[in-house]
Design an enzyme around this catalytic site. Sequence first.
Site, PDB file in Angstrom:
ATOM      1  N   ASN A  23       0.800  -1.228   0.000  1.00 12.85           N
ATOM      2  CA  ASN A  23       0.000   0.000   0.000  1.00 12.85           C
ATOM      3  C   ASN A  23       0.833   1.280   0.000  1.00 12.85           C
ATOM      4  O   ASN A  23       0.295   2.362  -0.184  1.00 12.85           O
ATOM      5  CB  ASN A  23      -0.986  -0.020   1.173  1.00 12.85           C
ATOM      6  N   CYS A 117     -16.882  -3.527  -4.630  1.00  7.95           N
ATOM      7  CA  CYS A 117     -15.778  -4.180  -3.922  1.00  7.95           C
ATOM      8  C   CYS A 117     -16.348  -5.096  -2.843  1.00  7.95           C
ATOM      9  O   CYS A 117     -17.341  -4.759  -2.203  1.00  7.95           O
ATOM     10  CB  CYS A 117     -14.886  -3.124  -3.281  1.00  7.95           C
ATOM     11  N   ASP A 309      -7.295  -3.385   8.043  1.00  8.91           N
ATOM     12  CA  ASP A 309      -6.695  -4.469   7.252  1.00  8.91           C
ATOM     13  C   ASP A 309      -6.183  -5.620   8.108  1.00  8.91           C
ATOM     14  O   ASP A 309      -5.686  -6.611   7.573  1.00  8.91           O
ATOM     15  CB  ASP A 309      -5.554  -3.916   6.380  1.00  8.91           C
ATOM     16  N   ARG A 401      -2.735 -11.340  -4.045  1.00  6.32           N
ATOM     17  CA  ARG A 401      -2.750  -9.903  -4.305  1.00  6.32           C
ATOM     18  C   ARG A 401      -1.893  -9.148  -3.307  1.00  6.32           C
ATOM     19  O   ARG A 401      -1.361  -8.079  -3.618  1.00  6.32           O
ATOM     20  CB  ARG A 401      -4.184  -9.359  -4.217  1.00  6.32           C
TER      21      ARG A 401
END
Length: 422
Positions: A23, A117, A309, A401
């Site tokens: 990120n 999403c 997260d 990912r």
Amino acid sequence: MDIFHIEGPVRLSGRVTVNGSKNASLPIMAATILTEGKSLLRGVPNLSDIRVFSRLLDRLGCKVAREPSGDLSIDSTVIDNPVGEYEIVCKMRASVCILGPLLGRFGTAKVSMPGGCAIGDRPVDIHLRGLRALGAKIYLENGYIVAEAPKGLTGSEIFLGGPFGSTVLGTANVMMAATLAKGTTVIDSAACEPEVVDLANCLNKMGAKISGIGSPRLTITGVSELKPVDYKVIPDRIEAGTFMVAAAITSGNLRLKNCRISDMMAVVDKLRNIGVTVESAGDAIEVAHTGSVKPADITTQPYPGFPTDLQAQFMALLSLADGNSIMIEKIFPDRFMHVAELNRMAANLRKEGPVVIVAGVEKLIAAPVMASDLRASAALVLAGLAAEGTTVVNRVYHIDRGYEKIEERLNPLGAKIQRRNI
Ligand code: EPZ
């Protein structure tokens, strides 16, 4: 399509090196298009999201390459197609952060509006509000955001707060555009995440003038041009947090190298409350756990609060706690696709709107489960390490990912994960 077969329960021990931050890497890759020339980015992990972003830049006209050293080079001298194409943007929302840099450099940009999403509603209205405040004319055309500022952007005072607090990529987009605007921009309620700090530090190394970095009030004095950069991205605090939970959920002992504990104080504080030992050990961070898992209440918040997260991974851990925990998701109120899957593994979770009541159980039982998004899939892998029997995780592409070959990193520590292609 790949699946994982995970034998459990296991106990993890040993050393593992944390990779560079996904990120931080994504917006920093976008920042390279603010200037002509070749930039070199070090420590960028080899993830499918990074490869998708590289393709996005390639389509703009950039030359993106992995050097033999493993570093990523991006030559953005020629950008002859300033368009973020739907077929790439629909794969990865972070693509939207090319909007600000393209607008800043060329005074025009066209980027597909990101779609739905799995973790919930993710509008970009605040991004657009910020770019409009810099003088851009923005409209939607056939699903594309079109932004125009033929005379260039002009600095302004912008409040960038939203219904859930600050926005990470919104701050990144507006900050990048403002670096080449005329005059001074002040962003209020800016995101303070370490990844935003890393981007701002990288921009300053490119010649930008940004102050207030790491605070909710950023001041950006526009410059006429920026230069290419040689920059090393920060370690991935979410990957580090995932490994810390892996040590805790398996009553193991791990040494994490390349781990910046100062970026993770809310996480470390929560682990210690749960009864996990987290301490510096030379150039590494030692994480160890024996005995029972104590229950704990968690509310996700913008940095420096507890990161959304890591919510799913901690839910897997607290599902084995010696009592009840309350988890409140304040960033993405619908980010609970993992709840039903963990319940399939005999967890006892009850969802009430943005709250999950986690009633601790003695043990988890292996089952076939379905990954739905990046962090939910990490939670299922962690649960599989602790569960009795063989857990089968489907749709492993979600985990690829954000975690580079996770089975090759965990198996040397004692995990028994097989990747199979079906
Ligand atoms: C970044 O997403 C991260 N992604 C996410 O990580 C992370 O979950 C999120 O920040 C929060 O920490 C990357 O950095 C690539 P936001 P971002 O804008 O920037 C609302 C992962 O697992 N909002 O900070 O897209 C939004 O809906 C990913 O690696 C608006 O309402 O998140 C959310 O509720 C998943 N309007 C909240 O703000 C806007 O214009 C925070 O979102 C923008 C956001």
